[in-house]
Design a protein around this motif. Structure first.
Motif: not given
Length: 155
Positions: A7-13, A80-83, A39-47
């Protein structure tokens, strides 16, 4: 041929997390609250977001290369995603449940191979594409909306 999806690194967000809607708008971003699953796919946690979770929609440079394939598009990230998702030889649920456009890029960051495949069947196609020594990495996009889904590398 083993592959790795991260997934994407959360730091830039993180600078967007907690901003007001007006402040998000100044960054060209918008806040969404998921009203249904899938409906809304997260690109950090990939869920996919669960109902009630807050997501931020923003423009993301998914292909920063100085080539004709340089590209940006809208993506969702979980506020708030960190993982960060990171797995080998595994298709994350956010990809497995969608029709994917797989784009294999070469050393010049130009498309060497492209295929459309149901996400649940993507592992075999990814392995085939990475077996080509000219393919350096793969970008997955949701075929329907064109959103960047993730980068795939050799493991």
């Amino acid at each position: 041929m083993s592959f790795r999806i991260r997934g994407l690194d959360p730091a830039p967000f993180t600078h967007l997390f907690g901003l007001s809607d007006a402040e998000l708008a100044e960054h060209g971003a918008e806040r969404y609250v998921a009203d249904r699953a899938g409906a809304l796919p997260d690109r950090i946690t990939m869920r996919d977001a669960e109902p009630g979770e807050t997501m931020i929609l923003l423009n993301h440079t998914y292909q920063p290369a100085n080539s004709p394939y340089h590209g940006t598009h809208a993506i969702f990230v979980k506020e708030g995603a960190t993982e960060t998702y990171d797995a080998v030889d595994e298709i994350p649920p956010v990809m497995a449940s969608r029709l994917l456009s797989l784009r294999g890029f070469n050393e010049a960051d130009k498309i060497e191979d492209g295929r459309v495949v149901p996400g649940a069947e993507a592992a075999e196609v990814i392995e085939e594409m990475l077996a080509n020594p000219k393919v350096r990495y793969i970008h997955a996009h949701n075929a329907g909306h064109g959103c960047f889904s993730g980068r795939i590398d050799r493991a």
